[in-house]
Motif scaffolding. Structure first.
Motif, PDB file in Angstrom:
ATOM      1  N   THR A  55      -4.334   4.451  -1.532  1.00 44.47           N
ATOM      2  CA  THR A  55      -3.103   3.662  -1.457  1.00 44.47           C
ATOM      3  C   THR A  55      -1.878   4.559  -1.407  1.00 44.47           C
ATOM      4  O   THR A  55      -0.986   4.365  -0.564  1.00 44.47           O
ATOM      5  CB  THR A  55      -3.006   2.712  -2.661  1.00 44.47           C
ATOM      6  OG1 THR A  55      -4.188   1.915  -2.730  1.00 44.47           O
ATOM      7  CG2 THR A  55      -1.802   1.793  -2.537  1.00 44.47           C
ATOM      8  N   SER A  56      -1.809   5.540  -2.298  1.00 46.00           N
ATOM      9  CA  SER A  56      -0.642   6.423  -2.292  1.00 46.00           C
ATOM     10  C   SER A  56      -0.624   7.293  -1.036  1.00 46.00           C
ATOM     11  O   SER A  56       0.445   7.638  -0.528  1.00 46.00           O
ATOM     12  CB  SER A  56      -0.608   7.285  -3.550  1.00 46.00           C
ATOM     13  OG  SER A  56      -1.779   8.044  -3.696  1.00 46.00           O
ATOM     14  N   MET A  59       0.894   5.057   1.597  1.00 45.97           N
ATOM     15  CA  MET A  59       2.329   4.926   1.332  1.00 45.97           C
ATOM     16  C   MET A  59       3.071   6.206   1.719  1.00 45.97           C
ATOM     17  O   MET A  59       4.169   6.156   2.294  1.00 45.97           O
ATOM     18  CB  MET A  59       2.560   4.595  -0.144  1.00 45.97           C
ATOM     19  CG  MET A  59       2.124   3.200  -0.541  1.00 45.97           C
ATOM     20  SD  MET A  59       2.221   2.923  -2.336  1.00 45.97           S
ATOM     21  CE  MET A  59       3.970   3.186  -2.623  1.00 45.97           C
ATOM     22  N   LEU A  85      -0.952  -3.954   0.577  1.00 51.15           N
ATOM     23  CA  LEU A  85      -0.042  -3.611  -0.518  1.00 51.15           C
ATOM     24  C   LEU A  85       0.687  -2.294  -0.257  1.00 51.15           C
ATOM     25  O   LEU A  85       1.857  -2.145  -0.620  1.00 51.15           O
ATOM     26  CB  LEU A  85      -0.815  -3.533  -1.837  1.00 51.15           C
ATOM     27  CG  LEU A  85      -1.348  -4.857  -2.374  1.00 51.15           C
ATOM     28  CD1 LEU A  85      -2.210  -4.617  -3.598  1.00 51.15           C
ATOM     29  CD2 LEU A  85      -0.205  -5.814  -2.705  1.00 51.15           C
ATOM     30  N   SER A  86       0.014  -1.341   0.369  1.00 54.08           N
ATOM     31  CA  SER A  86       0.676  -0.069   0.673  1.00 54.08           C
ATOM     32  C   SER A  86       1.847  -0.288   1.629  1.00 54.08           C
ATOM     33  O   SER A  86       2.859   0.417   1.551  1.00 54.08           O
ATOM     34  CB  SER A  86      -0.323   0.927   1.273  1.00 54.08           C
ATOM     35  OG  SER A  86      -0.898   0.422   2.458  1.00 54.08           O
ATOM     36  N   ASN A  89       4.619  -2.177  -0.472  1.00 49.62           N
ATOM     37  CA  ASN A  89       5.226  -1.340  -1.504  1.00 49.62           C
ATOM     38  C   ASN A  89       6.300  -0.398  -0.972  1.00 49.62           C
ATOM     39  O   ASN A  89       7.056   0.178  -1.767  1.00 49.62           O
ATOM     40  CB  ASN A  89       4.151  -0.538  -2.237  1.00 49.62           C
ATOM     41  CG  ASN A  89       3.350  -1.392  -3.196  1.00 49.62           C
ATOM     42  OD1 ASN A  89       3.796  -2.457  -3.622  1.00 49.62           O
ATOM     43  ND2 ASN A  89       2.154  -0.948  -3.538  1.00 49.62           N
TER      44      ASN A  89
END
Length: 403
Positions: A55-56, A59, A85-86, A89
């Protein structure tokens, strides 16, 4: 009890982790760098950056590309929520499109969803089966699609088209038309989470494969800094005598991987191709052999010409059953002390996305795949007898619930 997906931890893994602990250095340092090199060698992409999660990693790359408020990123409706969600966000909008019967994103639906706001497409290799990357890469290069692209910064102008960033959370070791996943798109991001084929407990790996005029080594060097709050020296370098001085050169994120986690993956990646992946294929093929005689069993995609799954998930589908029947079959299997799962609940069925206006009725393909899907245990430690126990439990549960 047969668990669903325990991590592969042998004495070599334990020894490597202990070595990290005894070294006096447990955060980002030499083991992370070695892991990056080993993954790069395996996937055929020299520049790989390890981070603390898939995920990070996504992002980080979306932010690097300048994706933000008002931009759109195309994702499949059938995937784990982290894919969307990434995007959310960093302030952008995930545009969901439907999938085909191999679980993967429908390329025709991608083309229909592209607007002047589209900056990135994120295909997902569900269960380790690669998407149709030739078709996806062709779409972003179509004159009509390029004509819609509106670059908002120098990097986007440099690429001059929609970027393709593959969600390869499941597909390390998979092959598409003879090419290894990692080398198929502009950016590929692998997950190294605890349940993945190669794990670092938590973690991700970003494979950089951008075309000229991008310099992927130069980009790796920048992202290394960008993943450490924009700091020009990591802590390992700063601790060396006289190495204390540093600078902050960009508004980065803090998403680096620690050495103590990299130690686990370092052992696993070195055993992966010759041992761990072969064992996963053994289990996959055994399931195929056991279920192929039943007309109600839809086997997951495995190999086709030069395309080969990483065998991350054995996503069995039961033909012509309802979601309620599927759930009852799972309950029956679970009563036999066998853990199974479902990959995935389509995002439009989840409260967060329903409340934002996503409607499962717009994604009939995603629902069709979901309602009959049961994920079976698949990992190197599973014995021949355990595979047969799982298969027999599924067969008996089907006979009881459906017949």
């Amino acid at each position: 009890m047969i668990p669903f997906s325990p991590p592969y931890v042998d004495q070599d893994v334990i020894d490597e982790v202990v070595d990290s602990l005894k070294s006096g250095w447990i955060t980002t340092g030499p083991k992370v760098k070695t892991l990056e090199q080993k993954i790069g060698e395996f996937v055929g992409v020299p520049n790989v950056l390890c981070v603390n999660s898939w995920t990070s990693g996504m992002m980080l790359m979306l932010r690097w590309f300048g994706v933000g408020e008002g931009d759109e990123v195309i994702v499949p409706a059938y995937t784990y929520s982290a894919t969307a969600l990434s995007v959310m966000n960093i302030g952008a909008v995930p545009v969901m499109v439907d999938v085909k019967d191999d679980f993967n994103i429908d390329v025709d639906k991608i083309r229909e969803a592209i607007t002047e706001k589209t900056k990135v497409i994120v295909p997902v290799d569900i269960a380790g089966w690669p998407c149709d990357y030739d078709a996806i890469n062709a779409v972003v290069k179509e004159p009509a699609v390029i004509g819609k692209f509106r670059p908002a910064n120098d990097l986007q102008q440099k690429l001059s088209r929609i970027a393709v960033m593959a969600d390869a959370a499941h597909s390390i070791g998979a092959q598409y038309k003879g090419n290894t996943c990692g080398s198929l798109t502009d950016v590929t991001i692998f997950s190294l989470h605890a349940v993945k084929n190669v794990t670092t407990a938590e973690g991700g790996a970003i494979a950089l494969n951008l075309p000229e005029p991008f310099d992927n080594k130069e980009l790796y060097d920048f992202l290394r800094v960008f993943s450490l709050n924009g700091q020009t020296k990591d802590a390992f370098t700063k601790t060396k005598a006289g190495g204390w001085r540093y600078d902050i050169v960009s508004q980065g994120l803090k998403v680096n991987m620690p050495d103590v986690c990299a130690a686990i993956g370092l052992v696993q990646i070195q055993k992966y191709d010759v041992q761990l992946l072969q064992e996963r294929r053994r289990v996959f093929e055994h399931y195929n052999q056991l279920f192929s005689r039943f007309p109600w069993a839809i086997l997951p995609p495995y190999k086709d010409n030069a395309t080969l799954s990483s065998c991350h998930i054995y996503a069995l589908r039961i033909n012509n059953i309802s979601e309620e029947q599927r759930d009852a079959i799972i309950e029956n299997i679970s009563s036999r002390q066998i853990a199974v799962n479902v990959h995935f609940v389509p995002m439009p069925l989840l409260s967060l996305f329903k409340n934002k206006g996503y409607d499962i009725r717009d994604y009939p393909g995603a629902y069709q795949q979901y309602k009959g899907e049961i994920s079976l245990p698949i990992y190197p430690q599973l014995s021949h007898e355990q595979v047969e126990t799982v298969a027999n439990a599924v067969i008996q549960a089907y006979d009881k619930i459906v017949c």
